[in-house]
Scaffold this motif. Structure first.
Motif, short mmCIF file in Angstrom:
data_model
loop_
_atom_site.label_atom_id
_atom_site.label_comp_id
_atom_site.label_asym_id
_atom_site.label_seq_id
_atom_site.Cartn_x
_atom_site.Cartn_y
_atom_site.Cartn_z
N ASN A 143 15.87 -34.28 60.08
CA ASN A 143 15.88 -33.11 59.50
C ASN A 143 15.06 -33.27 58.30
O ASN A 143 14.85 -34.33 57.53
N GLY A 144 14.65 -32.19 57.29
CA GLY A 144 13.99 -32.10 56.22
C GLY A 144 14.90 -32.91 55.13
O GLY A 144 14.22 -33.81 54.34
N ALA A 145 16.17 -32.75 55.12
CA ALA A 145 17.05 -33.33 54.31
C ALA A 145 17.17 -34.74 54.34
O ALA A 145 17.06 -35.80 53.54
N ALA A 146 16.90 -35.32 55.69
CA ALA A 146 16.82 -36.80 55.85
C ALA A 146 15.74 -37.32 55.41
O ALA A 146 15.56 -38.50 54.90
N LEU A 168 15.16 -28.09 40.63
CA LEU A 168 16.47 -28.62 41.30
C LEU A 168 17.28 -27.42 41.93
O LEU A 168 17.98 -26.78 41.16
N ILE A 169 16.92 -27.49 43.16
CA ILE A 169 17.29 -26.28 44.00
C ILE A 169 18.32 -26.45 44.92
O ILE A 169 18.57 -27.54 45.25
N GLU A 170 19.08 -25.19 45.08
CA GLU A 170 20.21 -25.36 46.27
C GLU A 170 19.53 -24.40 47.22
O GLU A 170 18.84 -23.53 47.02
N GLY A 174 25.56 -24.20 50.04
CA GLY A 174 25.79 -25.01 49.08
C GLY A 174 25.19 -26.45 49.25
O GLY A 174 25.51 -27.29 48.61
N PHE A 175 24.05 -26.40 49.83
CA PHE A 175 23.25 -27.69 49.91
C PHE A 175 22.34 -27.86 48.74
O PHE A 175 21.64 -26.84 48.48
N ARG A 176 22.69 -28.76 47.84
CA ARG A 176 21.85 -29.08 46.74
C ARG A 176 21.03 -30.24 46.95
O ARG A 176 21.46 -31.45 47.05
N LEU A 177 19.60 -30.12 46.49
CA LEU A 177 18.66 -31.20 46.73
C LEU A 177 19.28 -32.30 45.89
O LEU A 177 18.99 -33.60 45.80
N THR A 178 19.72 -32.00 44.71
CA THR A 178 20.17 -33.01 43.47
C THR A 178 21.39 -33.83 43.93
O THR A 178 21.16 -34.96 44.08
N LYS A 215 7.94 -33.60 43.34
CA LYS A 215 7.60 -32.20 43.12
C LYS A 215 8.17 -31.66 44.49
O LYS A 215 8.02 -31.83 45.63
N VAL A 216 9.11 -30.80 44.10
CA VAL A 216 9.62 -30.06 45.28
C VAL A 216 9.22 -28.20 45.33
O VAL A 216 9.25 -27.85 44.08
N HIS A 217 8.99 -27.99 46.28
CA HIS A 217 8.49 -26.45 46.43
C HIS A 217 9.77 -25.74 46.33
O HIS A 217 10.52 -25.72 47.37
N PRO A 218 9.97 -24.97 45.32
CA PRO A 218 11.07 -23.98 45.21
C PRO A 218 11.07 -23.13 46.25
O PRO A 218 10.48 -21.71 46.09
N SER A 219 11.58 -23.21 47.60
CA SER A 219 11.04 -22.48 48.70
C SER A 219 11.58 -21.05 48.79
O SER A 219 10.98 -20.15 49.12
N ASN A 220 12.94 -21.03 48.23
CA ASN A 220 13.59 -19.55 48.48
C ASN A 220 13.69 -18.95 47.20
O ASN A 220 14.19 -17.78 47.09
N LEU A 250 7.82 -29.93 50.63
CA LEU A 250 7.07 -28.63 50.65
C LEU A 250 7.92 -27.88 51.42
O LEU A 250 7.86 -26.60 51.50
N GLY A 251 8.98 -28.33 52.15
CA GLY A 251 10.04 -27.64 52.83
C GLY A 251 9.42 -26.73 54.21
O GLY A 251 9.61 -27.20 55.31
N SER A 252 8.55 -25.90 54.05
CA SER A 252 8.31 -24.76 55.03
C SER A 252 7.40 -25.41 56.39
O SER A 252 7.91 -24.80 57.46
N GLN A 290 14.44 -28.77 65.32
CA GLN A 290 14.79 -29.35 63.83
C GLN A 290 14.30 -30.77 63.71
O GLN A 290 14.45 -31.65 64.67
N ALA A 291 13.55 -30.82 62.74
CA ALA A 291 12.96 -32.35 62.36
C ALA A 291 12.66 -32.24 60.84
O ALA A 291 12.34 -31.24 60.33
N GLY A 292 12.49 -33.56 60.54
CA GLY A 292 12.03 -33.68 59.18
C GLY A 292 10.76 -34.61 59.07
O GLY A 292 10.85 -35.50 59.85
N GLY A 369 14.07 -18.61 56.21
CA GLY A 369 14.21 -20.22 56.15
C GLY A 369 13.69 -20.55 54.89
O GLY A 369 13.19 -21.89 54.92
N GLY A 370 13.69 -19.95 53.96
CA GLY A 370 13.23 -20.60 52.55
C GLY A 370 11.64 -20.49 52.64
O GLY A 370 11.17 -21.43 52.16
N GLY A 371 10.94 -19.54 53.30
CA GLY A 371 9.66 -19.72 53.28
C GLY A 371 9.00 -18.54 52.56
O GLY A 371 9.64 -17.35 52.65
C1 PLP Z 1 14.38 -26.35 54.13
C2 PLP Z 1 14.07 -27.53 52.83
C3 PLP Z 1 14.59 -28.62 52.92
C4 PLP Z 1 15.78 -29.02 53.97
O1 PLP Z 1 15.07 -29.20 55.20
P1 PLP Z 1 16.16 -29.20 56.70
O2 PLP Z 1 15.02 -29.49 57.60
O3 PLP Z 1 16.81 -27.71 56.51
O4 PLP Z 1 17.04 -30.44 56.15
C5 PLP Z 1 14.25 -29.58 51.92
N1 PLP Z 1 13.53 -29.12 51.04
C6 PLP Z 1 12.80 -27.72 50.93
C7 PLP Z 1 12.07 -27.49 49.53
C8 PLP Z 1 13.36 -26.98 51.98
O5 PLP Z 1 12.72 -25.64 51.87
#
Ligand code: PLP
Length: 433
Positions: A143-146, A168-170, A174-178, A215-220, A250-252, A290-292, A369-371
């Motif tokens: 997944n994206g987190a992995a 530095l987003i959640e 409760g899932f925090r990137l940091t 660089k993290v896209h603050p998706s939500n 980029l997340g989305s 589901q995939a990263g 989905g945070g997009g």
């Molecule tokens: C959704 C998201 C993730 C996490 O991805 P998952 O596939 O849910 O593990 C990480 N970073 C960003 C910016 C996201 O929007």
């Protein structure tokens, strides 16, 4: 109390297990599960909670309703296209077919022509690179987190990940990137402030211990007003000067720009703008399983693949097959719902409203989905009394509507038109009960 006589009338377990309907249930559920159901009913009878004469009928009723899986299909009437609580992206027909094919023995790591072992998931990588030629190489993980965890670990374990405080987003639950980034050894080097970060902030943070710039896209969420952030082209010069990768999460999952979502980042644009590696999810706007996915510079992708964590994060054959088919197949449900035509939604809502005797009202959908936070998707809903929402949810089919300002709103955006008739029946039933 149950009298001894009544207890004597309770059918024996052996007899119940031999009832034709109970035997038939053995075709789809395990004997262990069936015995559990039979025992429960018999125990209730022994306690006197069930009459002996009803035991057999109750057992038959219970076993015929047994299912090996408790997961139930839901009609998504929320108007939220990528709904995390409903499993994010619904798969395309092509992806579902690929899943079923891949569920048996399959050539996931074998070249059938030569009989030699092949690289796992190669056709999926080819499909990704065909859909996104700006990437030299790609890797698919769980997944994206992995994907994020693997990239920062491969380049910055024991070193610094330079990142803006505004990113530095959640993400959810409760899932925090940091926390994720630091859990495998990299150190966060935060720069700038929540609303403003400048190139100089990054420049001052760079040192011999820098592992990568992230660089993290603050998706939500969006920060509005007095804001400043540094672009990928600017950061890419800085990262190259220090010989470290520039990573963009980029997340989305958009591979190319999408006209309907002008502010949503995409992989092609990010790579062209100078990111070395880009990370996206497969089950958000990409509309797949589901995939990263890690895309970009070939050497850097290879470094990620070679890291021991890559084995722990690797995708299963079902995901690889479904992702390839998502990319090579025709329009995904996510794309179809995202781009749903407003007049068509209005006509469907009017028709449904007439059938169930309720008004159709304008209702904006969301990407979810945070997009594309805050971007409305203009559409229509049928407006029902608030109390109907629960009855719709527990009905068959289950319908998840939106409860808003005292109303239950049934939005048609994410409902396939082929399900409109079933939806009308579900609503009428919920209104009557
Ligand atoms: C959704 C998201 C993730 C996490 O991805 P998952 O596939 O849910 O593990 C990480 N970073 C960003 C910016 C996201 O929007």
């Amino acid at each position: 109390m149950t009298s001894t006589d009544q207890r004597r009338d309770i059918p024996r377990i052996d007899h119940l297990l031999a009832v034709p309907e109970v035997v038939a249930a053995g075709e789809w559920v395990s004997q262990h599960t069936i015995r559990g159901v039979v025992n429960d009913v018999v125990m209730s009878a022994r306690r006197g909670a069930v009459e002996a004469g009803n035991v057999e009928a109750l057992v038959v009723d219970a076993v015929t309703r047994l299912s090996p899986s408790s997961s139930r299909p839901v009609l998504n009437a929320t108007g939220i296209v990528v709904h995390t609580n409903l499993g994010r992206a619904p798969l395309s027909a092509a992806a579902i077919e690929a899943l079923v094919t891949a569920s048996g023995y399959t050539d996931v790591e074998l070249d059938l022509g030569t009989g030699v072992r092949s690289k796992r998931g190669e056709p999926t990588i080819s499909a990704l690179l065909a859909a996104c030629p700006a990437a030299e190489s790609a890797l698919v993980v769980n997944n994206g987190a992995a994907a994020l965890s693997l990239v920062v670990t491969a380049f910055a374990a024991g070193r610094d990940v330079v990142i803006s405080r505004g990113e530095l987003i959640e993400i959810g639950a409760g899932f925090r990137l940091t926390d994720l980034i630091e859990s495998t050894g990299p150190r966060l080097k935060e720069v700038g402030t929540t609303n403003r970060t400048h190139l100089n902030d990054y420049a001052q943070a760079m040192s011999a211990s820098t592992g990568c710039v992230l660089k993290v896209h603050p998706s939500n969420y969006t920060v509005e007003g007095f804001t400043a952030s540094v672009t990928l082209p600017e950061l890419s010069v800085l990262a190259a000067d220090h010989d470290v990768p520039l990573v963009a999460d980029l997340g989305s999952g958009l591979l190319r720009p999408e006209a309907a979502l002008p502010h949503e980042p995409d992989v092609t644009t990010a790579l062209t703008a100078g990111a070395d590696l880009v990370i996206v999810s497969g089950d958000k706007l990409m509309g797949g399983p589901q995939a990263g996915i890690i895309l970009g510079n070939a050497d850097m992708v290879a470094a990620c693949s070679a890291h021991p964590l890559a084995r722990a994060f690797r995708s299963d054959k079902l995901t690889l097959a479904a992702l390839e088919a998502t990319l090579r197949g025709s329009t995904t449900p996510v794309e179809c719902y995202l781009l749903a035509d407003e007049p068509t939604l209005r006509d469907r809502a009017n028709r449904l409203g007439n059938e169930v005797g309720a008004p159709a009202v304008r209702h904006d959908g969301r990407v979810g989905g945070g997009g594309a936070p805050g971007v409305p998707l203009p559409g229509w809903a049928v407006q029902l009394p608030e109390g109907v929402a629960r009855r719709l949810r527990v009905g068959d089919p289950s319908v998840l509507a939106r409860v808003h300002e005292g109303h239950c709103l049934v939005d048609l955006r994410c409902i396939p038109e082929s399900a409109d008739a079933a939806l009308a029946v579900a609503i009428s039933r919920a209104l009557d009960s």
